[in-house]
Design a protein around this motif. Structure first.
Motif, PDB file in Angstrom:
ATOM      1  N   GLU A  32       0.936  -1.145   0.118  1.00 38.37           N
ATOM      2  CA  GLU A  32       0.137  -0.053  -0.268  1.00 38.37           C
ATOM      3  C   GLU A  32       0.945   1.132  -0.059  1.00 38.37           C
ATOM      4  N   GLY A  33       0.683   2.136  -0.963  1.00 42.15           N
ATOM      5  CA  GLY A  33       1.432   3.436  -0.971  1.00 42.15           C
ATOM      6  C   GLY A  33       3.012   3.111  -1.221  1.00 42.15           C
ATOM      7  N   GLU A  34       3.476   2.139  -1.641  1.00 44.15           N
ATOM      8  CA  GLU A  34       4.735   1.928  -1.997  1.00 44.15           C
ATOM      9  C   GLU A  34       5.058   2.382  -3.291  1.00 44.15           C
ATOM     10  N   PHE A  35       6.673   2.412  -3.507  1.00 46.48           N
ATOM     11  CA  PHE A  35       7.102   2.877  -4.567  1.00 46.48           C
ATOM     12  C   PHE A  35       8.293   1.860  -4.956  1.00 46.48           C
ATOM     13  N   VAL A  36       7.920   1.242  -6.005  1.00 43.71           N
ATOM     14  CA  VAL A  36       8.867   0.044  -6.480  1.00 43.71           C
ATOM     15  C   VAL A  36       9.250   0.025  -7.865  1.00 43.71           C
TER      16      VAL A  36
END
Ligand SMILES: Nc1ncnc2c1ncn2[C@@H]1O[C@H](COP(=O)(O)OP(=O)(O)OP(=O)(O)O)[C@@H](O)[C@H]1O
Ligand SMILES: [Mg+2]
Length: 238
Positions: A32-36
């Motif tokens: 959730e809400g992560e930048f990968v």
């Protein structure tokens, strides 16, 4: 991280082109809400992976959104759930105006806000699109076209935005501006899965990184650890 905190997960995702096994069983997730960020050389299978995730390419394996199995959903149904991809090459309608391209992005509209409200928030993010909103997409510069492609994806109010090499072919300053905007969107809670070949800036934004090579994930690590990884830092940070 338990399953409920995962925004999106692909398990054992695998894709062929004829007899070419372009994506070997691959498990990749975004919190959730992560930048990968996904890195990897030409032909590694990065685009195939994104296309398999959105079902633009047939694939086996399973796909989950917020813990729910969405493997059976078609591309447009996944989009309606909030899984939206900005394709390599941008896929714009060249003879249609900026405004028309943006409005098309809202075709999956569910929420309570109007298309006009969404347009205003895209224009706030990319003021240059507002200045050019009656202009046909084909007449925009490369950077403006990429902004339009991202703006169109945002019109669907995605929960997960996947981008396939958005900085490709752009001047460094414009590429940097676009990546900065992605950082801002992530700061507002949007999950991002960014494919880039070589982009130190994409690593600065990312929390976690996957490295793809020959159709398989060969490394998964926190972005901050790339620096201390000799081979990866030599290849990706310079
Ligand atoms: N439509 C297709 N038909 C047959 N083979 C394909 C097709 N699309 C991709 N491939 C092959 O699948 C492999 C993975 O390609 P893919 O486009 O996913 O790589 P990529 O990591 O996105 O590369 P790039 O960095 O050049 O965009 C390559 O060997 C490519 O030649
Ligand atoms: Mg590609």
């Amino acid at each position: 991280m338990n399953a409920s905190e995962k925004l999106f997960e692909a398990r054992a995702l695998s894709a062929f082109y004829g007899r070419v096994h372009a994506l070997k069983p691959t498990t990749v997730w975004v919190g959730e809400g992560e930048f990968v960020t996904v890195l990897g050389p030409n032909g590694a299978g990065k685009s195939t992976m994104l296309r398999a995730m959105t079902r633009l390419t047939p694939a086996t394996g399973r796909v989950y959104f917020r813990g729910r199995d969405i493997t059976g959903l078609a591309t447009h149904e996944r989009a309606r759930e909030g899984v939206i991809m900005v394709q390599e090459g941008r896929g714009l309608f060249g003879q249609m105006s900026v405004r028309e391209n943006l409005i098309l992005g809202a075709y999956t509209m569910t929420g309570s806000d109007t298309a006009e409200q969404r347009l205003e928030s895209v224009f706030a993010l990319f003021p240059r699109l507002k200045e050019r909103y009656e202009q046909v997409a084909a007449s925009l510069s490369g950077g403006e076209q990429q902004m339009l492609a991202i703006g169109r994806a945002l019109m669907a109010r995605p929960k997960l935005l996947m981008l396939d090499e958005p900085s490709l072919g752009l001047a460094p300053r414009v590429a940097s501006e676009i990546l900065e905007t992605l950082g801002r969107l992530n700061g507002e809670g949007l999950g991002i899965l960014l494919v880039e070949q070589k982009a130190p800036q994409a690593l600065k934004l990312a929390k976690r990184v996957y490295v793809l090579s020959l159709g398989a994930v060969v490394a998964e690590l926190p972005a901050a650890e790339i620096k201390s990884h000799h081979e990866l830092s030599r290849y990706y940070l310079h």
